[in-house]
Design a protein around this motif. Structure first.
Motif, short mmCIF file in Angstrom:
data_model
loop_
_atom_site.label_atom_id
_atom_site.label_comp_id
_atom_site.label_asym_id
_atom_site.label_seq_id
_atom_site.Cartn_x
_atom_site.Cartn_y
_atom_site.Cartn_z
N SER B 37 0.86 -1.18 0.00
CA SER B 37 0.00 0.00 0.00
C SER B 37 0.89 1.23 0.00
O SER B 37 1.94 1.23 0.64
N PHE B 38 0.48 2.24 -0.74
CA PHE B 38 1.25 3.49 -0.68
C PHE B 38 0.35 4.69 -0.96
O PHE B 38 -0.65 4.60 -1.67
N ALA B 39 0.74 5.79 -0.35
CA ALA B 39 -0.01 7.03 -0.52
C ALA B 39 0.85 8.05 -1.23
O ALA B 39 2.06 8.13 -1.00
N GLU B 40 0.22 8.82 -2.10
CA GLU B 40 0.89 9.99 -2.69
C GLU B 40 0.52 11.17 -1.79
O GLU B 40 -0.65 11.32 -1.41
N ALA B 41 1.51 11.98 -1.47
CA ALA B 41 1.25 13.10 -0.56
C ALA B 41 2.16 14.27 -0.91
O ALA B 41 3.19 14.10 -1.57
N VAL B 42 1.74 15.42 -0.45
CA VAL B 42 2.57 16.62 -0.55
C VAL B 42 2.40 17.39 0.75
O VAL B 42 1.25 17.61 1.19
N ARG B 43 3.50 17.71 1.38
CA ARG B 43 3.49 18.49 2.63
C ARG B 43 2.45 17.99 3.62
O ARG B 43 1.65 18.75 4.15
N GLY B 44 2.47 16.66 3.84
CA GLY B 44 1.61 16.11 4.87
C GLY B 44 0.17 15.86 4.45
O GLY B 44 -0.62 15.33 5.24
N GLN B 45 -0.18 16.21 3.23
CA GLN B 45 -1.55 15.99 2.76
C GLN B 45 -1.57 14.86 1.75
O GLN B 45 -0.90 14.93 0.72
N ILE B 46 -2.36 13.84 2.02
CA ILE B 46 -2.46 12.71 1.10
C ILE B 46 -3.36 13.11 -0.08
O ILE B 46 -4.46 13.63 0.14
N THR B 47 -2.88 12.85 -1.29
CA THR B 47 -3.67 13.18 -2.47
C THR B 47 -4.26 11.94 -3.12
O THR B 47 -5.29 12.03 -3.80
N ARG B 48 -3.63 10.78 -2.89
CA ARG B 48 -4.17 9.56 -3.48
C ARG B 48 -3.64 8.35 -2.70
O ARG B 48 -2.49 8.35 -2.26
#
Lengths: 280, 226
Positions: B37-48
């Motif tokens: 499992s993996f999450a895409e994130a930017v600056r602590g916010q998960i986008t997907r």
């Protein structure tokens, strides 16, 4: 051991328990004579079947020294023995904090007579008696004071002060004995941090006039498949460990094998290695 | 550029936070990932969020599933039977992770450096792909292990260099060796220490763990000079 342009295989026997290899020191032909088809391979048998004339062995004790000297001679080979010593800041200080600055050296016996053997035995005896703290230990001062010109100092790739200072919070300032220094660089062992360690070792050699880089490959077992035997052995020695949860940090490589060395040298797989693989 | 602007808390560099569930803890062999499992994130916010079960040959996989791992993960054999093609999942992961790209995303996880990279490597080797080890500069300079970050935070270890350098990678290796009894750095403890609210009914879900992991990462980078 003196500098060699080739990649030198460094064998290790089971004498060093989980820090050593799987090889034993039985004289050549002993296993066959006893009708034993499975079990650890004797270095003397390997030397004979592979036609090795010079066999470099690194162990942290002399337990197999005599048997190897005799057995390898019978196999037509000469033993070059390197004693792996643990070095600390001060062997009189025996506390947990003193463990932080431990590192290893490998002391090679390089003389023609017995002076090198006596000097190495003396170092080991001091480490195993006066310096003992969990393991035989010696400090830099004592190592220098009891050094002999027939010994050659070398730094093992994964456990020298270079590796410890790079990959742990050790802060080791070595006081090496005078004389030439071989800095051992392991080749193609496929540990995750090999590249940064190689760079650190090369930087040190470039900055140290007495140091020469020596490419080596530590060989702990015969075929890659036997890496699992090595891990199983290490797990048995740690009574709480198991195959599902071995407690040997970073045991990820199967390349500390004679098979891997042969491939590296473009020698392909020897007939006896094929048999071992099939038997496994 | 102002002082501190290169800190991770100000970085818009994409992050991939990953977690693997495996047959056992062994890093040498005989250990396959069954859930990645993996999450895409930017600056602590998960986008997907991505969540994959890997459909290995059940005749080979199931007999080698360790009892301990099965219990901890509440393993269900149907995950393997109905799982996706492991080659496809690896391609999906690596199309995001871009292992050969030094400008690729930050690769994050709790024990990612010490464990998950080894399992990623075994996954690749099982499928006949090239060895990940030794880690290339493109890869090792992008790995951030929140378990090690957590330990560094609690023990007061200061990073000698910014993230993205070999010095930072080597520093993580040092922190990995600096385990001290009694210093708890598992995800649950870190959520407590960083005051991240946790829904205890969901803590066995892989994607929820990743959500917590990203939150822990964000909490730590806002407290540390990295």
């Amino acid at each position: 051991m003196t500098h060699n342009a080739d990649i030198v295989p460094l064998f290790s026997t089971g004498a060093a328990l989980k820090d050593g290899g799987l090889f034993v020191a039985e004289k050549p032909g002993a296993a066959k004579k006893a009708g034993r088809k499975h079990g650890p391979l004797s270095l003397c048998d390997l030397a004979k079947t592979e036609g090795l004339k010079q066999v470099h062995v690194v162990d942290d004790r002399f337990a197999n020294f005599y048997a190897l000297t005799k057995g390898l001679k019978e196999a037509g080979a000469t033993l070059h023995f390197g004693l792996k010593l643990t070095v600390c800041d001060d062997m009189a200080v025996k506390d947990e904090a003193s463990l932080k600055n431990e590192s290893k050296v490998v002391v090679w016996m390089n003389g023609d007579g017995s002076a090198d053997y006596e000097a190495a035995i003396n170092l080991y005896s001091l480490a195993a008696t006066e310096g003992f703290y969990y393991v035989p230990r010696i400090d830099w001062k004592t190592l220098r004071a009891h050094w002999h010109s027939d010994l050659v100092m070398s730094l093992p790739f994964y456990s020298s002060f270079l590796a410890r200072n790079l990959m742990s919070f050790a802060s080791i300032v070595p006081d090496l004995p005078p004389g030439p220094l071989l800095v051992l660089q392991e080749v193609d062992q496929r540990m995750p941090y090999d590249e940064i360690l190689t760079e650190a070792v090369e930087r040190y050699v470039a900055a140290t006039p007495s140091a020469t880089l020596q490419r080596v490959k530590s060989v702990y077992y015969t075929t890659r498949q036997q890496a699992r035997t090595q891990l199983t052995w290490a797990s048995i020695l740690d009574r709480g460990a198991s195959w599902d949860k071995p407690r040997v940090d970073g045991f990820t490589s199967r390349e500390f094998s004679w098979e891997s060395y042969r491939e590296l040298m473009g020698l392909g797989m020897a007939g006896n290695l094929s048999e071992q693989k099939e038997a496994a | 550029m102002s002082i501190g602007s290169d800190l991770l808390r100000f970085s818009n560099r994409p992050i991939l936070c990953a977690d693997a569930e495996t047959q056992r803890v062994n890093q040498l062999e005989d250990n396959l990932i069954f859930q990645w499992s993996f999450a895409e994130a930017v600056r602590g916010q998960i986008t997907r969020m991505h969540d994959h079960y890997l459909g290995w040959d059940k005749g080979r996989f199931l007999p080698r599933m360790s009892a301990g791992a099965a219990q901890v993960t509440r393993f269900n054999p149907q995950w393997i039977i109905n799982g996706e093609d492991p080659e496809h999942v690896l391609d999906v992961w690596e199309s995001h992770a871009r292992p050969d790209d030094p400008d690729g995303p930050i690769l994050l996880g709790h024990n990612f450096l010490s464990f998950d990279t080894s399992l990623w490597r075994l996954w690749r080797l099982e499928l006949g792909r090239s060895d990940l080890f030794p880690l290339s500069p493109a890869l090792r300079r992008r790995i951030l292990d929140t378990h090690l970050l957590a330990r560094a935070w609690k023990e007061g270890f200061k990073a000698p260099a910014r993230f993205g350098t070999d010095e930072f990678y080597a520093w993580q290796l040092k922190v990995a060796k600096a385990h001290r009894k009694g210093v708890k750095t598992n995800l649950a403890q870190m959520c407590k220490d960083l005051e991240i609210p946790v829904d205890s009914t969901r803590t066995h879900e892989a994607t929820y763990d990743i959500w917590l992991n990203v939150a822990v990462y964000w909490g730590l980078v806002n407290k540390m000079e990295i």
